[in-house]
Scaffold this motif. Sequence first.
Motif, PDB file in Angstrom:
ATOM      1  N   MET A   1       4.630 -10.185  -2.039  1.00  0.00           N
ATOM      2  CA  MET A   1       4.642  -9.945  -3.306  1.00  0.00           C
ATOM      3  C   MET A   1       3.177  -9.326  -3.641  1.00  0.00           C
ATOM      4  SD  MET A   1       7.246 -10.792  -5.252  1.00  0.00           S
ATOM      5  CE  MET A   1       8.752 -11.520  -4.833  1.00  0.00           C
ATOM      6  N   HIS A   2       2.889  -8.502  -4.193  1.00  0.00           N
ATOM      7  CA  HIS A   2       1.654  -7.923  -4.456  1.00  0.00           C
ATOM      8  C   HIS A   2       1.379  -7.432  -5.840  1.00  0.00           C
ATOM      9  CE1 HIS A   2       0.793  -7.571  -0.003  1.00  0.00           C
ATOM     10  NE2 HIS A   2       1.880  -7.037   0.083  1.00  0.00           N
ATOM     11  N   ASN A   3      -0.064  -7.696  -6.116  1.00  0.00           N
ATOM     12  CA  ASN A   3      -0.284  -7.200  -7.540  1.00  0.00           C
ATOM     13  C   ASN A   3      -1.087  -5.898  -7.356  1.00  0.00           C
ATOM     14  OD1 ASN A   3       0.639  -9.526  -9.044  1.00  0.00           O
ATOM     15  ND2 ASN A   3      -1.077 -10.659  -8.361  1.00  0.00           N
ATOM     16  N   GLY A   4      -1.145  -4.754  -8.286  1.00  0.00           N
ATOM     17  CA  GLY A   4      -1.641  -3.625  -8.136  1.00  0.00           C
ATOM     18  C   GLY A   4      -0.844  -2.384  -8.107  1.00  0.00           C
ATOM     19  N   SER A   5      -1.408  -1.199  -8.520  1.00  0.00           N
ATOM     20  CA  SER A   5      -0.574  -0.049  -8.502  1.00  0.00           C
ATOM     21  C   SER A   5      -0.810   0.748  -7.344  1.00  0.00           C
ATOM     22  CB  SER A   5      -1.121   0.733  -9.640  1.00  0.00           C
ATOM     23  OG  SER A   5      -2.442   0.992  -9.943  1.00  0.00           O
ATOM     24  N   THR A   6      -1.455   0.241  -6.238  1.00  0.00           N
ATOM     25  CA  THR A   6      -1.737   1.245  -5.119  1.00  0.00           C
ATOM     26  C   THR A   6      -1.292   0.273  -3.908  1.00  0.00           C
ATOM     27  OG1 THR A   6      -4.012   0.522  -4.625  1.00  0.00           O
ATOM     28  CG2 THR A   6      -3.618   2.485  -6.164  1.00  0.00           C
ATOM     29  N   PHE A   7      -0.965   0.838  -2.865  1.00  0.00           N
ATOM     30  CA  PHE A   7      -0.496   0.153  -1.684  1.00  0.00           C
ATOM     31  C   PHE A   7      -0.703   0.708  -0.266  1.00  0.00           C
ATOM     32  CE2 PHE A   7       3.229   2.058  -3.992  1.00  0.00           C
ATOM     33  CZ  PHE A   7       3.516   2.911  -3.048  1.00  0.00           C
ATOM     34  N   ASN A   8      -0.817   0.214   0.748  1.00  0.00           N
ATOM     35  CA  ASN A   8      -0.806   0.482   2.114  1.00  0.00           C
ATOM     36  C   ASN A   8       0.093  -0.229   2.885  1.00  0.00           C
ATOM     37  OD1 ASN A   8      -1.891   1.373   4.554  1.00  0.00           O
ATOM     38  ND2 ASN A   8      -4.263   1.729   3.739  1.00  0.00           N
ATOM     39  N   HIS A   9       1.143   0.545   3.268  1.00  0.00           N
ATOM     40  CA  HIS A   9       2.110  -0.093   3.925  1.00  0.00           C
ATOM     41  C   HIS A   9       2.417   0.191   5.396  1.00  0.00           C
ATOM     42  CE1 HIS A   9       6.116  -2.009   3.485  1.00  0.00           C
ATOM     43  NE2 HIS A   9       6.603  -1.224   4.436  1.00  0.00           N
ATOM     44  N   ARG A  10       2.150  -0.654   6.290  1.00  0.00           N
ATOM     45  CA  ARG A  10       2.235  -0.489   7.894  1.00  0.00           C
ATOM     46  C   ARG A  10       3.670  -0.672   8.448  1.00  0.00           C
ATOM     47  NH1 ARG A  10      -1.135   0.794  12.051  1.00  0.00           N
ATOM     48  NH2 ARG A  10      -0.592  -0.428  14.086  1.00  0.00           N
ATOM     49  N   TYR A  11       4.020   0.394   9.026  1.00  0.00           N
ATOM     50  CA  TYR A  11       5.520   0.046   9.722  1.00  0.00           C
ATOM     51  C   TYR A  11       5.482   0.240  11.361  1.00  0.00           C
ATOM     52  CZ  TYR A  11      10.336   1.297  10.692  1.00  0.00           C
ATOM     53  OH  TYR A  11      11.832   1.094  11.180  1.00  0.00           O
ATOM     54  N   VAL A  12       5.652  -0.690  12.128  1.00  0.00           N
ATOM     55  CA  VAL A  12       5.722  -0.560  13.582  1.00  0.00           C
ATOM     56  C   VAL A  12       7.012  -0.620  14.230  1.00  0.00           C
ATOM     57  CG1 VAL A  12       4.619  -1.312  15.653  1.00  0.00           C
ATOM     58  CG2 VAL A  12       3.085  -1.113  13.562  1.00  0.00           C
ATOM     59  N   LYS A  13       7.308   0.003  15.193  1.00  0.00           N
ATOM     60  CA  LYS A  13       8.701  -0.335  15.898  1.00  0.00           C
ATOM     61  C   LYS A  13       8.465   0.058  17.200  1.00  0.00           C
ATOM     62  CE  LYS A  13      13.762   0.646  15.674  1.00  0.00           C
ATOM     63  NZ  LYS A  13      14.029  -0.784  15.852  1.00  0.00           N
TER      64      LYS A  13
ATOM     65  N   VAL B   1       7.706  -6.202  -2.746  1.00  0.00           N
ATOM     66  CA  VAL B   1       7.537  -6.314  -4.580  1.00  0.00           C
ATOM     67  C   VAL B   1       6.160  -5.979  -5.002  1.00  0.00           C
ATOM     68  CG1 VAL B   1       8.305  -7.560  -6.658  1.00  0.00           C
ATOM     69  CG2 VAL B   1       9.724  -7.594  -4.769  1.00  0.00           C
ATOM     70  N   PHE B   2       6.043  -4.939  -5.950  1.00  0.00           N
ATOM     71  CA  PHE B   2       4.550  -4.870  -6.488  1.00  0.00           C
ATOM     72  C   PHE B   2       4.671  -5.126  -7.966  1.00  0.00           C
ATOM     73  CE2 PHE B   2       4.817  -2.448  -2.820  1.00  0.00           C
ATOM     74  CZ  PHE B   2       3.403  -2.585  -2.094  1.00  0.00           C
ATOM     75  N   SER B   3       3.536  -5.789  -8.437  1.00  0.00           N
ATOM     76  CA  SER B   3       3.605  -6.196 -10.194  1.00  0.00           C
ATOM     77  C   SER B   3       2.496  -5.185 -10.650  1.00  0.00           C
ATOM     78  CB  SER B   3       3.439  -7.541 -10.083  1.00  0.00           C
ATOM     79  OG  SER B   3       3.024  -7.985 -11.431  1.00  0.00           O
ATOM     80  N   CYS B   4       2.634  -4.526 -11.649  1.00  0.00           N
ATOM     81  CA  CYS B   4       1.751  -3.594 -12.245  1.00  0.00           C
ATOM     82  C   CYS B   4       2.263  -3.097 -13.749  1.00  0.00           C
ATOM     83  CB  CYS B   4       1.216  -2.460 -11.219  1.00  0.00           C
ATOM     84  SG  CYS B   4       2.523  -1.331 -10.793  1.00  0.00           S
ATOM     85  N   PHE B   5       1.158  -2.943 -14.473  1.00  0.00           N
ATOM     86  CA  PHE B   5       1.676  -2.250 -15.830  1.00  0.00           C
ATOM     87  C   PHE B   5       2.650  -3.310 -16.667  1.00  0.00           C
ATOM     88  CE2 PHE B   5       1.019   1.425 -13.337  1.00  0.00           C
ATOM     89  CZ  PHE B   5      -0.177   1.655 -13.800  1.00  0.00           C
ATOM     90  N   GLY B   6       2.515  -4.881 -16.219  1.00  0.00           N
ATOM     91  CA  GLY B   6       3.752  -5.830 -16.705  1.00  0.00           C
ATOM     92  C   GLY B   6       4.991  -5.568 -16.197  1.00  0.00           C
ATOM     93  N   GLN B   7       5.043  -4.743 -14.978  1.00  0.00           N
ATOM     94  CA  GLN B   7       6.495  -4.395 -14.634  1.00  0.00           C
ATOM     95  C   GLN B   7       6.744  -5.000 -13.052  1.00  0.00           C
ATOM     96  OE1 GLN B   7       8.838  -3.742 -16.602  1.00  0.00           O
ATOM     97  NE2 GLN B   7       7.718  -3.001 -18.382  1.00  0.00           N
TER      98      GLN B   7
END
Length: 309
Positions: free
Chosen positions: A173-185, A200-206
Amino acid sequence: MASGNSFFEDMRTKSEVIDPPQSEDMMDIVETGNDSAQNIAKSHVPVTSSVHDLLECPVCLNAMYPPIHQCSNGHTLCSSCKPRVHNRCPTCRHELGNIRCLALEKVAASLDLPCKYQTYGCIGIYPYYSKLKHESQCIYRPYNCPYAGSECDIVGDIPSLVAHLRDDHKVDMHNGSTFNHRYVKSNPQEVENATWMLTVFSCFGQYFCLHFEAFQLGSRNGGAPVYIAFLRFMGDDNEAKNYGYSLEVGGQGRKMVWQGIPRSIRDSHRKVRDSFDGLIIQRNMALSFSGGDRKELKLRVTGRIWKEQ
């Protein structure tokens, strides 16, 4: 002993439709209730309950809608269950014909009932035959769990699903409207048990769900894995349209950008994925972004969410 048909014939008069089969408790209310409004109101509770029982299909236990069928003994069942019982009454095993229970259909038409999602906040009262359509579109109807990693049959409102994702599925769970998602396989050649991630991101009350996964595109591309990232809105589609998002992935001097509108979680994860409504990365391009010897997949997906003016 009177047959079941006589019951529905007796219901034709107004007074008999209102009064259900009397129980001892009901008789006490009628005999001692005098004319007080309070006791009159109480006497209607068993009536409504009795009618509801009559309108419950004995097979699927759902409310019956026309055509309501009955056997020669007056036992009823819904049209959906009629073929399931192989034309035999589930109560007395007599053969079913094509007899309609018109009396019960008329009783149903006279009812006004609350939406079944009233516990979720709907306060509407609807005619019996309009209630089903309303419930299929009710904005208060619960949502399915958006978790895509396993079959999950949990349903609920948004706050309960957020708690469920956090506590039961251990979703980040993260708060904020920007994200940096790392994917490794480590082995990008394999797609069995398709690797996926959910945040899941929480921002703008949604709340928003960011999905990232690999899946098999099909034989037309040699069965090569394709990687996709997309955002889903935890709410209805009409609200989702108030937001936009962008995704970006790149490396080695190259970059891909996607911009779109988040899809509501009313649309299943599979439906959104299979419609390619998101950032699509072919395997060769993904390996190119990763650099190195192309034997390990290393992707960084960045993005932001905004509210439309």
